[in-house]
Design a protein around this motif. Structure first.
Motif, PDB file in Angstrom:
ATOM      1  N   GLY A 214       0.785  -1.222   0.000  1.00 39.79           N
ATOM      2  CA  GLY A 214       0.000   0.000   0.000  1.00 39.79           C
ATOM      3  C   GLY A 214       0.815   1.268   0.000  1.00 39.79           C
ATOM      4  O   GLY A 214       0.277   2.348   0.207  1.00 39.79           O
ATOM      5  N   GLY A 215       2.113   1.159  -0.216  1.00 41.71           N
ATOM      6  CA  GLY A 215       2.936   2.355  -0.297  1.00 41.71           C
ATOM      7  C   GLY A 215       3.221   2.946   1.067  1.00 41.71           C
ATOM      8  O   GLY A 215       3.055   2.316   2.109  1.00 41.71           O
ATOM      9  N   ARG A 216       3.656   4.183   1.046  1.00 41.90           N
ATOM     10  CA  ARG A 216       3.991   4.917   2.260  1.00 41.90           C
ATOM     11  C   ARG A 216       2.832   5.830   2.635  1.00 41.90           C
ATOM     12  O   ARG A 216       2.212   6.415   1.779  1.00 41.90           O
ATOM     13  CB  ARG A 216       5.207   5.792   1.968  1.00 41.90           C
ATOM     14  CG  ARG A 216       6.405   5.544   2.789  1.00 41.90           C
ATOM     15  CD  ARG A 216       7.544   6.447   2.342  1.00 41.90           C
ATOM     16  NE  ARG A 216       8.751   5.659   2.355  1.00 41.90           N
ATOM     17  CZ  ARG A 216       9.237   5.028   1.293  1.00 41.90           C
ATOM     18  NH1 ARG A 216       8.637   5.124   0.125  1.00 41.90           N
ATOM     19  NH2 ARG A 216      10.325   4.314   1.408  1.00 41.90           N
ATOM     20  N   ARG A 217       2.619   5.997   3.922  1.00 40.02           N
ATOM     21  CA  ARG A 217       1.693   7.027   4.404  1.00 40.02           C
ATOM     22  C   ARG A 217       2.504   7.971   5.265  1.00 40.02           C
ATOM     23  O   ARG A 217       2.976   7.582   6.336  1.00 40.02           O
ATOM     24  CB  ARG A 217       0.547   6.414   5.205  1.00 40.02           C
ATOM     25  CG  ARG A 217      -0.393   5.544   4.388  1.00 40.02           C
ATOM     26  CD  ARG A 217      -1.587   5.139   5.216  1.00 40.02           C
ATOM     27  NE  ARG A 217      -2.381   6.308   5.614  1.00 40.02           N
ATOM     28  CZ  ARG A 217      -3.085   6.378   6.739  1.00 40.02           C
ATOM     29  NH1 ARG A 217      -3.066   5.390   7.599  1.00 40.02           N
ATOM     30  NH2 ARG A 217      -3.780   7.472   7.017  1.00 40.02           N
ATOM     31  N   ILE A 218       2.671   9.188   4.797  1.00 44.21           N
ATOM     32  CA  ILE A 218       3.449  10.167   5.553  1.00 44.21           C
ATOM     33  C   ILE A 218       2.504  10.852   6.538  1.00 44.21           C
ATOM     34  O   ILE A 218       1.804  11.797   6.189  1.00 44.21           O
ATOM     35  CB  ILE A 218       4.143  11.171   4.611  1.00 44.21           C
ATOM     36  CG1 ILE A 218       5.064  10.420   3.642  1.00 44.21           C
ATOM     37  CG2 ILE A 218       4.936  12.193   5.418  1.00 44.21           C
ATOM     38  CD1 ILE A 218       5.788  11.308   2.651  1.00 44.21           C
ATOM     39  N   LEU A 219       2.488  10.344   7.743  1.00 44.23           N
ATOM     40  CA  LEU A 219       1.536  10.806   8.746  1.00 44.23           C
ATOM     41  C   LEU A 219       1.941  12.140   9.354  1.00 44.23           C
ATOM     42  O   LEU A 219       1.088  12.957   9.714  1.00 44.23           O
ATOM     43  CB  LEU A 219       1.402   9.753   9.851  1.00 44.23           C
ATOM     44  CG  LEU A 219       0.991   8.347   9.390  1.00 44.23           C
ATOM     45  CD1 LEU A 219       0.855   7.427  10.596  1.00 44.23           C
ATOM     46  CD2 LEU A 219      -0.306   8.387   8.600  1.00 44.23           C
ATOM     47  N   ILE A 220       3.245  12.345   9.500  1.00 43.83           N
ATOM     48  CA  ILE A 220       3.757  13.610  10.031  1.00 43.83           C
ATOM     49  C   ILE A 220       4.539  14.306   8.930  1.00 43.83           C
ATOM     50  O   ILE A 220       5.449  13.719   8.340  1.00 43.83           O
ATOM     51  CB  ILE A 220       4.658  13.380  11.262  1.00 43.83           C
ATOM     52  CG1 ILE A 220       3.836  12.796  12.417  1.00 43.83           C
ATOM     53  CG2 ILE A 220       5.349  14.672  11.693  1.00 43.83           C
ATOM     54  CD1 ILE A 220       4.663  12.442  13.639  1.00 43.83           C
ATOM     55  N   ARG A 221       4.175  15.552   8.645  1.00 41.68           N
ATOM     56  CA  ARG A 221       4.876  16.338   7.626  1.00 41.68           C
ATOM     57  C   ARG A 221       5.247  17.682   8.246  1.00 41.68           C
ATOM     58  O   ARG A 221       4.374  18.507   8.505  1.00 41.68           O
ATOM     59  CB  ARG A 221       3.979  16.581   6.403  1.00 41.68           C
ATOM     60  CG  ARG A 221       3.433  15.330   5.761  1.00 41.68           C
ATOM     61  CD  ARG A 221       2.439  15.665   4.660  1.00 41.68           C
ATOM     62  NE  ARG A 221       1.889  14.473   4.049  1.00 41.68           N
ATOM     63  CZ  ARG A 221       1.042  14.485   3.025  1.00 41.68           C
ATOM     64  NH1 ARG A 221       0.641  15.652   2.516  1.00 41.68           N
ATOM     65  NH2 ARG A 221       0.586  13.362   2.513  1.00 41.68           N
TER      66      ARG A 221
END
Length: 216
Positions: A62-69
């Protein structure tokens, strides 16, 4: 039993961007690349989440989920004009005012503190991505490794070997410019062959050298 980061939700990541460190070094090499980085964060964010190659994570789930940016920026410079682009891309923008008379800002201090705080995040973070070529981040990378968290760094200028070795993955800067920023070398566009082992000097550097020679 599945490890975190290998489930259908994908890899849970946190991204910390030292804006001026990346922007300034890109600007010395290619003004268009610097502009694309600053004005189109959505483009390279999509690349990070779905296409960035990596040796330590499996993106098939499912790829990456960048939760904190988080983006760290000095509001006292002309770079502040890019702040709205990052806000619209879901970044928390941290104001990092100068702490010395030479304009050195506090981005690295804020970044280290935020990275350490993120280790205690209620949602387990599998990966920490740091956009900075500053080797001062080496100790925090070693701390992440001790906590069994993966790390990836992007440095668009010189990156010290000790800094590289402290990270699990180093994002290739040329790949980032070509694939994530979608900036193509003019020689490649014109079909000019690039010779292995030949280092191309940044355009800005060549201009400064030419100006200096003219003065002499």
């Amino acid at each position: 039993m599945q490890k975190s980061g290998e489930n259908a939700a994908g890899i849970r990541s946190a991204l910390f961007v030292d804006f001026e460190n990346i922007y300034r070094t890109l600007e010395e090499q290619d003004a268009e690349a610097a502009e694309q980085f600053a004005a189109n964060p959505d483009r390279w964010l999509a690349w990070l989440e779905k296409q960035m190659p990596d040796s330590h994570v499996n993106l098939s789930g499912g790829g990456r989920r960048i939760l904190i940016r988080r983006c760290y920026m000095n509001p006292a410079t002309e770079c502040a004009r890019y702040l709205p682009y990052f806000i619209r891309s879901g970044f928390e923008v941290i104001d990092c005012h100068p702490v010395t008379g030479h304009g050195k800002n506090s981005a690295d201090i804020y970044m280290v503190l935020d990275i350490l705080d993120a280790l205690e995040n209620p949602v387990h973070l599998d990966e920490f991505i740091i956009f900075s070529g500053d080797s001062d981040f080496r100790p925090v990378l070693l701390r992440l490794r001790k906590h069994d968290r993966h790390s990836a760094i992007l440095g668009t200028g010189y990156v010290a070997n000790a800094y590289r070795s402290a990270s699990d993955y180093v994002i290739d800067s040329e790949l980032f410019v070509r694939a994530a920023l979608e900036v193509t070398d003019s020689d490649e566009e014109n079909g000019v062959e690039k010779h292995p082992g030949v280092v191309r000097a940044p355009t800005a550097l060549l201009k400064r050298m030419a100006d200096r020679l003219y003065e002499v």
